[in-house]
Design an enzyme around this catalytic site. Structure first.
Site, PDB file in Angstrom:
ATOM      1  N   SER A 153       0.797  -1.225   0.000  1.00  0.00           N
ATOM      2  CA  SER A 153       0.000   0.000   0.000  1.00  0.00           C
ATOM      3  C   SER A 153       0.830   1.275   0.000  1.00  0.00           C
ATOM      4  O   SER A 153       0.835   2.048   0.967  1.00  0.00           O
ATOM      5  CB  SER A 153      -0.962  -0.045   1.170  1.00  0.00           C
ATOM      6  OG  SER A 153      -1.697  -1.228   1.065  1.00  0.00           O
ATOM      7  N   ARG A 168       7.220   6.259  -4.549  1.00  0.00           N
ATOM      8  CA  ARG A 168       7.703   6.920  -3.338  1.00  0.00           C
ATOM      9  C   ARG A 168       7.168   6.177  -2.127  1.00  0.00           C
ATOM     10  O   ARG A 168       6.148   5.487  -2.210  1.00  0.00           O
ATOM     11  CB  ARG A 168       7.234   8.396  -3.282  1.00  0.00           C
ATOM     12  CG  ARG A 168       5.738   8.563  -3.241  1.00  0.00           C
ATOM     13  CD  ARG A 168       5.258  10.004  -3.143  1.00  0.00           C
ATOM     14  NE  ARG A 168       3.802  10.061  -3.136  1.00  0.00           N
ATOM     15  CZ  ARG A 168       3.049  10.081  -4.220  1.00  0.00           C
ATOM     16  NH1 ARG A 168       3.611  10.062  -5.416  1.00  0.00           N
ATOM     17  NH2 ARG A 168       1.728  10.111  -4.134  1.00  0.00           N
ATOM     18  N   ASP A 206      -4.057  -1.611  -1.084  1.00  0.00           N
ATOM     19  CA  ASP A 206      -5.094  -1.990  -0.104  1.00  0.00           C
ATOM     20  C   ASP A 206      -6.476  -1.453  -0.474  1.00  0.00           C
ATOM     21  O   ASP A 206      -7.500  -2.090  -0.202  1.00  0.00           O
ATOM     22  CB  ASP A 206      -4.715  -1.571   1.334  1.00  0.00           C
ATOM     23  CG  ASP A 206      -4.324  -0.109   1.464  1.00  0.00           C
ATOM     24  OD1 ASP A 206      -4.271   0.595   0.441  1.00  0.00           O
ATOM     25  OD2 ASP A 206      -4.056   0.329   2.598  1.00  0.00           O
TER      26      ASP A 206
HETATM   27  C1  BGC Z   1      -0.427   5.108   0.326  1.00  0.00           C
HETATM   28  C2  BGC Z   1      -1.532   4.363  -0.417  1.00  0.00           C
HETATM   29  C3  BGC Z   1      -2.365   3.547   0.536  1.00  0.00           C
HETATM   30  C4  BGC Z   1      -2.841   4.399   1.704  1.00  0.00           C
HETATM   31  C5  BGC Z   1      -3.662   3.626   2.717  1.00  0.00           C
HETATM   32  C6  BGC Z   1      -0.990   5.856   1.510  1.00  0.00           C
HETATM   33  O1  BGC Z   1       0.040   6.428   2.260  1.00  0.00           O
HETATM   34  O2  BGC Z   1       0.227   6.021  -0.525  1.00  0.00           O
HETATM   35  O3  BGC Z   1      -0.983   3.548  -1.428  1.00  0.00           O
HETATM   36  O4  BGC Z   1      -3.460   2.999  -0.154  1.00  0.00           O
HETATM   37  O5  BGC Z   1      -1.732   4.985   2.361  1.00  0.00           O
HETATM   38  O6  BGC Z   1      -2.959   2.576   3.273  1.00  0.00           O
END
Ligand code: BGC
Length: 507
Positions: A153, A168, A206
């Protein structure tokens, strides 16, 4: 100044008006469009190559792992094909040192070890059998290999169902060596080094997992529109018309997905909505927090909404009152002195005085405290935050500010949800009165904030009702459901579809 007045003044700094919500929605729609056309925009609008949502009839045994914040989860999921499933899982906290490791290998080798331990515990026979075969030099058959969905995620430039390059890190992770690398390849290499019978079949955010899981279990014929996380971080994935994803043009990419549904799930990465702060609020607490993160100027929406940050915003706001000699917060009335800074009830090593010292769960406790005399807030202040004998007025001041920080987060979240509902045009389809199941716009959510912050959904709904094109009527057609275990079940569902596709290519 009285304490109550001072606290009220700080709380007002967190007000987010209906006009600001409306401006935010306009900007969000514009940034969504921008991200569908080209790379390098604030909101990445990442094509996921997943072109259909499940309908509940899917079956089989799959694995899923989830790296997304504080914990690493390993699961195996048996889909029964009747909208139900059984799930085995284990969870381990990611050591701080690995979140900022020198090399990506250190982190991914740790993850593979956890998968090995899980297989030994929950699928021992299968595991032993595979290792024996390996030792005899025999090849494993396709059926013996678990297809695994990898929920990862963080923003990834996905170039296929099981391939994607890290753009990133977010949420406090910081391993420079991993940027630009294919995270599925990194994990598969460590799985292979341990000879595990596992194939990383799908890379899943996620939010995409949440969307899939909700769609598998939700009532009614209409598939879920949006999967959203309001937890340590925040983000959403939604169903978009393929024709709008104009940046997916080259033939190589086109060969990677099934075009027949005319749709594709897009991972918005809305955490970076409005990094330019055109419409987002920016109090001095927000600015101070941002400066103190490894990703200054990035994930500006997330930094005002999600669990990783709200505790620190609250702490900074409380400290601003503590630093004001005219405000009697946590002051010892028996000391006989008027300088509130020298008569404080706050312990020197209190978490209140340490950057990132307050956990967001504190916000949930105090924000939702309706006990007489704010018993809960006073208890937590005393027990966890090293404040000796806080008064009711102290607790009230903290409560008012915590509630304001939480309410602003919920109202900001409505910008994202409202904009995506408008983009889908699903509310343009006339509905029965009162609306029936099939008139509902279904949204799956997960995350500690939406689950535990009291009133989060109500505050979000209030703001949704203020958005032109949604309004009070439209808001009632938005059905929000918790998709528990979304990343596990959802990833399994994607692994199912992806496994079939990979087998077809291998044949
Ligand atoms: C990430 C996402 C993720 C979200 C929730 C963010 O910091 O960039 O990819 O879906 O957090 O977990």
């Amino acid at each position: 100044m009285t304490l109550a007045k001072a606290a009220q003044r700080v709380a007002e700094e967190f007000e987010f008006t209906p006009d600001q919500v409306r401006n935010g929605v306009k900007e969000f729609l514009a940034e969504m469009d921008d991200g569908l056309q080209k790379d390098g925009t604030f909101m990445n609008q990442i094509p996921t190559y997943v072109t259909a949502v499940p309908n509940g009839t899917e079956k089989g045994l799959y694995m899923a792992v989830d790296l997304g914040g504080t914990n690493f989860r390993v699961c195996s999921i048996l889909l029964h094909g009747d909208t139900t499933f059984t799930l085995n899982s284990s969870k381990i906290k990611i050591p701080q040192t690995l979140m900022k490791a020198q090399t990506a290998k250190e982190l991914f080798a740790f993850l593979a070890k956890q998968i090995e331990a899980f297989l030994k515990e929950h699928h021992g026979e299968h595991y032993e059998c595979h290792i024996e075969k390996k030792q005899k030099g025999e090849q494993a058959s396709e059926e013996e290999i678990f297809n695994m969905g990898f929920t990862f995620s963080f923003p990834v430039r996905q170039v296929g169902i099981n391939k994607g390059y890290l753009i990133r890190w977010t949420k406090g992770f910081d391993i420079a060596d991993a940027i630009g690398k294919d995270v599925c390849g990194l994990l598969q290499a460590e799985i292979d080094a341990l000879h595990l019978p596992v194939r990383v079949a799908a890379l899943v955010n996620d939010t995409v997992g949440t969307l899939m899981a909700r769609s598998y279990t939700s009532p009614g014929k209409t598939g879920t529109l949006l999967g959203a996380i309001f937890g340590t971080g925040t983000n959403g994935a939604y169903v978009e018309k393929l024709s709008k994803v104009t940046k997916l043009t080259n033939a190589e990419e086109k060969g990677l997905y099934d075009e027949s549904t005319g749709e594709m799930i897009i991972n918005t990465e809305w955490g970076s909505f409005d990094n330019g702060l055109k419409t987002l609020p920016n109090t001095k607490y927000d600015a101070a927090l941002d400066k103190d993160t490894p990703n200054t100027g990035i994930q500006m929406f997330e930094k005002r909404i999600s669990g990783m940050y709200l505790g620190e915003i609250l702490r900074l706001a409380i400290v601003s009152l503590l630093d004001d000699p005219a405000v009697p917060l946590f002051s010892d009335e028996n000391s006989g002195s008027n300088d509130f800074r020298t008569t404080t009830l706050v312990n020197k090593d209190s978490a209140l005085l340490k950057p990132w010292g307050i956990d967001t769960s504190f916000l949930s406790h105090t924000g939702g405290d309706s006990t007489p005399g704010l018993q809960i807030t006073r208890q937590v202040l005393q027990r966890d935050l090293g404040v000796h004998g806080p008064s009711i007025e102290d607790a009230q001041a903290v409560h008012v500010i915590a509630a304001a920080v939480g309410k602003r987060a919920a109202r900001l979240s409505a910008i994202a949800v409202g904009a995506i509902v408008l983009q889908s045009k699903r509310l343009d389809v006339p509905a029965s009165d009162p609306p029936i199941d099939d008139d509902m716009v279904d949204i799956g959510v997960d995350g500690s904030l939406v689950e535990f912050y009291p009133g989060f959904e109500e505050y979000m709904r209030e703001a949704l009702g203020e958005i032109p094109g949604v309004g009070e009527k439209g808001e009632k057609r938005i059905r929000i459901g918790i998709a528990k275990d979304g990343s596990g079940v959802g990833a399994a569902l994607i692994a199912l579809v992806a496994g079939r596709a990979l087998d077809a290519v291998a044949r």
